[in-house]
Design an enzyme around this catalytic site. Structure first.
Site, PDB file in Angstrom:
ATOM      1  CB  SER A   1      -0.965  -0.053   1.186  1.00 30.05           C
ATOM      2  OG  SER A   1      -2.025   0.855   1.034  1.00 30.05           O
TER       3      SER A   1
ATOM      4  CG  ASP B   1      -4.175  -1.911   0.672  1.00 29.59           C
ATOM      5  OD1 ASP B   1      -3.270  -2.525   1.269  1.00 29.59           O
ATOM      6  OD2 ASP B   1      -4.363  -0.693   0.807  1.00 29.59           O
TER       7      ASP B   1
END
Length: 322
Positions: free
Chosen positions: A38, A152
């Site tokens: 991320s 993510d």
């Protein structure tokens, strides 16, 4: 020392990664490998490409209003925020760079939503790898890459130590963005700066969104409900609760989702650290910044550098006394 660096997920708290890298540079350490999930993938990719200073200067210039424009809110995509404008800015900084040509080995970790597996991106365009890794569930829409639907990296691997196993390094450092705040028990939960930011998004929506269709959608009851839930980023009160339950926070829908992700990621990180323990763990408190407070770059960078300095100072005496 030759340092292998693992950068964890955590939204705007990821600015702290920049501070950690700044401290390593000031001490003359050489970063020889980076893995990230991320926001850790975004910062790590830019550092591996030698463009982190340029990105940090750009991030430090952002105001709340500029952040709202970059987040690019949407009511029709698979995420509330499209975030393509952020990636456009990153692409301008990083250029048409591929991972295999980077001077520092880099791994962006993402999640295959169909296969349910963690994916290590170690080849291909850096910007595409970053885009896939930052797709926060329900917030930023997933990214299609090489026929896979990717989201993510923090969903399954918020602190990706495993990709560093083969890196020839003297020191492996992991930077977690989910640390506990030692003063948390003494503080009463309440609205933070994100509340103001997202309330301003509601008040300024017509000016921020690009299409007439989107502006029309925002006038519907459903749209108002969605935005009001995101704007109420603090504690909700319940008039029916008696005073014996007044100490229990009433969280908004967004805060419940955000906290649920934090809890799940903390559990996953414990397993990661047990299987792949770093030589040094730097923990940035969750209270350092909320997930969408991207206008606080300077402050969070300083927090990261201070924590890194303290951790590295403490490491030296331990290494002298095995």
């Amino acid at each position: 020392m030759r340092v292998a660096l693992c950068l964890g997920s955590g939204g705007a708290r990821g600015y702290a990664h920049i501070g950690v890298i700044n401290e390593l540079r000031e001490r003359g350490h050489q970063i020889v490998g980076i893995s990230g999930s991320s926001m850790g993938a975004l910062v790590g990719g830019l550092e591996a490409a030698g463009k982190l200073d340029e990105y940090a200067a750009w991030a430090s210039s952002l105001t709340q209003r500029a952040v709202l424009r970059l987040l690019d809110p949407s009511l029709t995509s698979a995420g509330v925020l499209r975030a393509e404008k952020i990636l456009d800015a990153v692409r301008e900084i990083i250029g048409a760079t591929v991972i295999e040509d980077l001077p520092v080995p880099f791994t962006a970790v993402t999640t295959d939503l169909v296969a349910g597996t963690s994916v290590w991106l170690q080849r291909g365009p850096v910007d595409a790898a970053i885009r896939a890794s930052i797709a926060i569930p329900g917030v930023i829409k997933p990214h299609v890459l090489d026929g896979r639907l990717l989201a993510d990296g923090g969903i399954l691997d918020p602190l990706p130590m495993a990709p560093l196993a083969a890196v020839n390094a003297d020191l492996r450092i992991a930077v977690s963005l989910g640390g506990d705040d030692p003063t948390h028990a003494q503080r009463q939960p309440g609205p933070g700066p994100t509340t103001e930011l997202l309330n301003r998004m509601w008040r300024s929506t017509t000016a921020l969104l690009d299409t007439a269709t989107a502006r029309t959608l925002l006038d519907t009851p459903a749209a108002r409900t969605v935005l009001s839930r995101f704007a109420n980023d603090g504690v909700e009160t319940d008039d029916h609760d008696d005073h014996t339950e007044s100490s229990v926070p009433r969280l908004s829908g967004f805060e419940v989702m955000n906290r649920s992700i934090d809890v799940a990621q903390a559990a996953l990180m414990r397993h990661t650290l047990a299987a792949h323990p770093p030589d040094l763990l730097i923990e940035v408190p969750r209270t350092a910044a909320r997930s969408l407070e991207f206008h606080r770059a300077d402050e969070v960078i300083d927090i990261g550098q201070e924590l890194a300095a303290a951790a590295l100072d403490a490491l030296v005496p331990r290494s002298l006394h095995p």
